[in-house]
Design a protein around this motif. Structure first.
Motif, mmCIF file in Angstrom:
data_model
loop_
_atom_site.group_PDB
_atom_site.id
_atom_site.type_symbol
_atom_site.label_atom_id
_atom_site.label_comp_id
_atom_site.label_asym_id
_atom_site.label_seq_id
_atom_site.Cartn_x
_atom_site.Cartn_y
_atom_site.Cartn_z
ATOM 1 N N ASP A 167 0.828 -1.208 0.000
ATOM 2 C CA ASP A 167 0.000 0.000 0.000
ATOM 3 C C ASP A 167 0.865 1.262 0.000
ATOM 4 O O ASP A 167 0.423 2.331 0.437
ATOM 5 C CB ASP A 167 -0.970 0.016 1.179
ATOM 6 C CG ASP A 167 -0.262 -0.101 2.523
ATOM 7 O OD1 ASP A 167 0.971 -0.293 2.548
ATOM 8 O OD2 ASP A 167 -0.949 0.015 3.560
ATOM 9 N N ALA A 168 2.085 1.140 -0.484
ATOM 10 C CA ALA A 168 2.965 2.295 -0.656
ATOM 11 C C ALA A 168 2.905 2.769 -2.106
ATOM 12 O O ALA A 168 2.687 1.972 -3.019
ATOM 13 C CB ALA A 168 4.403 1.942 -0.288
ATOM 14 N N TYR A 169 3.079 4.066 -2.287
ATOM 15 C CA TYR A 169 3.223 4.617 -3.637
ATOM 16 C C TYR A 169 4.597 5.274 -3.705
ATOM 17 O O TYR A 169 4.927 6.153 -2.906
ATOM 18 C CB TYR A 169 2.139 5.646 -3.953
ATOM 19 C CG TYR A 169 2.230 6.156 -5.382
ATOM 20 C CD1 TYR A 169 1.555 5.509 -6.410
ATOM 21 C CD2 TYR A 169 3.025 7.251 -5.704
ATOM 22 C CE1 TYR A 169 1.654 5.953 -7.726
ATOM 23 C CE2 TYR A 169 3.131 7.699 -7.008
ATOM 24 C CZ TYR A 169 2.447 7.048 -8.014
ATOM 25 O OH TYR A 169 2.564 7.491 -9.314
ATOM 26 N N PRO A 301 0.936 22.323 3.948
ATOM 27 C CA PRO A 301 1.722 22.365 2.702
ATOM 28 C C PRO A 301 3.215 22.148 2.903
ATOM 29 O O PRO A 301 3.902 21.683 1.997
ATOM 30 C CB PRO A 301 1.439 23.775 2.166
ATOM 31 C CG PRO A 301 0.136 24.167 2.792
ATOM 32 C CD PRO A 301 0.127 23.531 4.141
ATOM 33 N N SER A 302 3.733 22.484 4.090
ATOM 34 C CA SER A 302 5.173 22.336 4.326
ATOM 35 C C SER A 302 5.545 20.968 4.881
ATOM 36 O O SER A 302 6.697 20.740 5.252
ATOM 37 C CB SER A 302 5.653 23.422 5.300
ATOM 38 O OG SER A 302 4.990 23.301 6.555
ATOM 39 N N CYS A 303 4.573 20.051 4.928
ATOM 40 C CA CYS A 303 4.830 18.728 5.520
ATOM 41 C C CYS A 303 5.774 17.898 4.689
ATOM 42 O O CYS A 303 6.550 17.095 5.208
ATOM 43 C CB CYS A 303 3.519 17.958 5.655
ATOM 44 S SG CYS A 303 2.806 17.486 4.038
ATOM 45 N N CYS A 304 5.712 18.089 3.373
ATOM 46 C CA CYS A 304 6.315 17.139 2.451
ATOM 47 C C CYS A 304 7.230 17.855 1.470
ATOM 48 O O CYS A 304 6.932 18.960 1.020
ATOM 49 C CB CYS A 304 5.239 16.380 1.668
ATOM 50 S SG CYS A 304 3.825 15.868 2.691
ATOM 51 N N SER A 305 8.308 17.194 1.138
ATOM 52 C CA SER A 305 9.239 17.744 0.163
ATOM 53 C C SER A 305 8.587 17.838 -1.212
ATOM 54 O O SER A 305 7.735 17.023 -1.576
ATOM 55 C CB SER A 305 10.482 16.859 0.080
ATOM 56 O OG SER A 305 11.304 17.232 -1.005
ATOM 57 N N ASP A 306 9.008 18.845 -1.985
ATOM 58 C CA ASP A 306 8.578 18.923 -3.386
ATOM 59 C C ASP A 306 9.122 17.751 -4.184
ATOM 60 O O ASP A 306 8.630 17.465 -5.285
ATOM 61 C CB ASP A 306 9.057 20.235 -4.012
ATOM 62 C CG ASP A 306 8.406 21.449 -3.375
ATOM 63 O OD1 ASP A 306 7.356 21.273 -2.734
ATOM 64 O OD2 ASP A 306 8.950 22.555 -3.523
ATOM 65 N N LEU A 307 10.135 17.085 -3.627
ATOM 66 C CA LEU A 307 10.716 15.900 -4.262
ATOM 67 C C LEU A 307 10.385 14.663 -3.430
ATOM 68 O O LEU A 307 11.249 13.811 -3.185
ATOM 69 C CB LEU A 307 12.235 16.059 -4.402
ATOM 70 C CG LEU A 307 12.691 17.182 -5.341
ATOM 71 C CD1 LEU A 307 14.188 17.422 -5.203
ATOM 72 C CD2 LEU A 307 12.344 16.832 -6.785
ATOM 73 N N ALA A 308 9.127 14.571 -2.988
ATOM 74 C CA ALA A 308 8.692 13.442 -2.167
ATOM 75 C C ALA A 308 8.962 12.120 -2.872
ATOM 76 O O ALA A 308 8.857 12.013 -4.100
ATOM 77 C CB ALA A 308 7.206 13.567 -1.845
ATOM 78 N N VAL A 309 9.301 11.133 -2.088
ATOM 79 C CA VAL A 309 9.684 9.817 -2.613
ATOM 80 C C VAL A 309 8.582 8.786 -2.422
ATOM 81 O O VAL A 309 8.354 7.949 -3.302
ATOM 82 C CB VAL A 309 10.989 9.340 -1.931
ATOM 83 C CG1 VAL A 309 11.218 7.849 -2.134
ATOM 84 C CG2 VAL A 309 12.174 10.146 -2.437
ATOM 85 N N ALA A 310 7.892 8.815 -1.267
ATOM 86 C CA ALA A 310 6.950 7.733 -0.966
ATOM 87 C C ALA A 310 5.826 8.226 -0.059
ATOM 88 O O ALA A 310 6.022 9.122 0.768
ATOM 89 C CB ALA A 310 7.678 6.563 -0.301
ATOM 90 N N PHE A 311 4.646 7.602 -0.232
ATOM 91 C CA PHE A 311 3.517 7.761 0.663
ATOM 92 C C PHE A 311 3.047 6.364 1.066
ATOM 93 O O PHE A 311 3.271 5.384 0.351
ATOM 94 C CB PHE A 311 2.377 8.530 -0.004
ATOM 95 C CG PHE A 311 2.701 9.975 -0.279
ATOM 96 C CD1 PHE A 311 2.485 10.937 0.694
ATOM 97 C CD2 PHE A 311 3.220 10.355 -1.500
ATOM 98 C CE1 PHE A 311 2.779 12.265 0.450
ATOM 99 C CE2 PHE A 311 3.524 11.684 -1.764
ATOM 100 C CZ PHE A 311 3.302 12.644 -0.778
ATOM 101 N N HIS A 312 2.358 6.297 2.222
ATOM 102 C CA HIS A 312 1.949 5.005 2.760
ATOM 103 C C HIS A 312 0.438 4.973 2.979
ATOM 104 O O HIS A 312 -0.209 6.008 3.020
ATOM 105 C CB HIS A 312 2.684 4.739 4.080
ATOM 106 C CG HIS A 312 2.543 3.340 4.580
ATOM 107 N ND1 HIS A 312 2.625 3.002 5.920
ATOM 108 C CD2 HIS A 312 2.315 2.169 3.925
ATOM 109 C CE1 HIS A 312 2.467 1.704 6.055
ATOM 110 N NE2 HIS A 312 2.266 1.169 4.867
ATOM 111 N N TYR A 313 -0.110 3.758 3.110
ATOM 112 C CA TYR A 313 -1.541 3.511 3.276
ATOM 113 C C TYR A 313 -2.334 4.040 2.084
ATOM 114 O O TYR A 313 -3.469 4.505 2.234
ATOM 115 C CB TYR A 313 -2.061 4.133 4.579
ATOM 116 C CG TYR A 313 -1.382 3.603 5.817
ATOM 117 C CD1 TYR A 313 -1.491 2.263 6.173
ATOM 118 C CD2 TYR A 313 -0.613 4.433 6.631
ATOM 119 C CE1 TYR A 313 -0.874 1.761 7.304
ATOM 120 C CE2 TYR A 313 0.018 3.948 7.766
ATOM 121 C CZ TYR A 313 -0.113 2.613 8.092
ATOM 122 O OH TYR A 313 0.512 2.119 9.206
#
Length: 351
Positions: A167-169, A301-313
């Motif tokens: 369930d990861a992207y 909006p500042s939670c995540c990098s603009d170069l995010a690698v992965a999300f879960h669930y």
């Protein structure tokens, strides 16, 4: 009466001093069940480079920032050889596996789905792990068998090795960009660092990734008895084993110190006030040590990098939504983007 007061004062001092020293002790590797099978002393380099789970400062942050600022060519970044293996099971492999195959999975240079022999899902790259059963209590055994399979068959063919849940992207191009500045000469495991008591580890859900030297250490550690405890979670055991063998745990921040490996879905991270209303809040409070106010670093909006690698669930419908938004949706007037699909069908079909 005076004597009783003196003894109470002495007892209070002893308790306070004992509590202080207990809290300042590092994780006691000698208490682990495989203490007779693996080296237990941490290297000096590892002690100096280990940071707190909430820290965003790393010894090589300036080098990494310089590497990102120089904008390495797309060809050099994508030339990194990445093997991805997905932990799945009989209940989810068909639906979640199909979503991964339709979205981010084919961008890995090698994609494997690790499941038990009972799993009959028709997935390219599915590996039936012998002697492994289904169920959450079997995750350690499944991960141990999967890493052994990868180590024995693919350790010489790839540069980095990713493990994630089904369930990861994963945004594979951003993952390779994150890995690009890091050396291939010393053992490293990267991801989202968490802390459960005195155990510091990389979260296994959204994915952790190790280089070839780290995989060699893990493979040999498993042979000598590591990852054979049922009292610790799978991702914690991997990190403990690698730390004991001298590998370095590195947080996957971007050059600005913002997280790239996200613990939850984009919806929960980007909208303030949503995490606290879910069951995930209590887990995060334990493994990150957050109070309610500290959720500011996880939300908005500042939670995540603009170069995010992965999300879960991320459920299959949202996997396809993310795929469309990241790789297909374009604004009128912007430069047209090209989706890079490196691997070939024949390689995906190989086990």
């Amino acid at each position: 009466m005076k004597a009783n007061f003196v003894w109470m004062f002495i007892a209070l001092v002893v308790v306070c001093v004992g509590t202080y020293f207990f809290k300042t002790l590092p994780w006691n590797d000698h208490a682990l069940p495989w203490k007779d099978h693996a080296p237990l002393e941490m290297s000096t380099q590892q002690q100096t480079t280990e940071t707190d789970a909430q820290s965003v400062v790393e010894p090589d942050v300036s080098a990494r920032q310089a590497a990102e600022d120089t904008q390495p060519s797309v060809e050099k970044v994508l030339a990194l050889r990445l093997l991805c293996w997905v932990l799945t099971g009989t209940k989810t492999s068909r639906v979640y596996g199909a979503a991964i195959m339709a979205t981010w999975g084919p961008r890995c240079d090698k994609l494997l789905f690790m499941s038990s022999e009972k799993d009959e899902a028709d997935l390219p790259g599915r590996v039936s792990l012998r002697g492994v059963y289904e169920g959450r209590p079997q995750l350690v055994a499944k991960s141990r068998a999967a890493w052994t399979h990868v180590w024995e068959r693919y350790s010489k063919d790839y540069d980095w090795f990713l493990k994630c849940d089904d369930d990861a992207y994963i945004i594979v191009e951003n993952l390779k960009l994150m890995l690009y500045p890091h050396p291939q000469t010393k053992p490293i495991i990267m991801g989202r660092k968490l802390r459960d008591g005195y155990i510091r580890y990389m979260s296994g859900g959204p994915g952790y990734v190790m280089n070839r030297p780290a995989l060699e250490l893990l493979g040999n550690a498993i042979k000598t008895g590591c990852m054979h405890s049922d009292n610790v979670h799978e991702d914690q055991l991997v990190s403990i084993c690698l730390r004991m063998m001298g590998a370095e745990l590195r947080e996957g921040h971007d050059a600005r110190g913002v997280h790239r490996v996200m613990l939850l879905t984009p919806e929960l991270h980007l909208n303030r006030g949503m995490i606290v209303r879910t069951d995930y809040f209590w887990t995060l409070k334990r493994v990150i040590g957050t109070e309610h106010g500290h959720l500011e670093t996880l939300e908005g909006p500042s939670c995540c990098s603009d170069l995010a690698v992965a999300f879960h669930y991320v459920k299959p419908p949202m996997q396809r939504v993310l795929e469309f938004l990241i790789y297909r949706l374009q604004r009128f007037g912007e430069r047209q983007r090209t989706v890079v699909m490196k691997n070939t069908t024949s390689e995906l079909l190989e086990n």
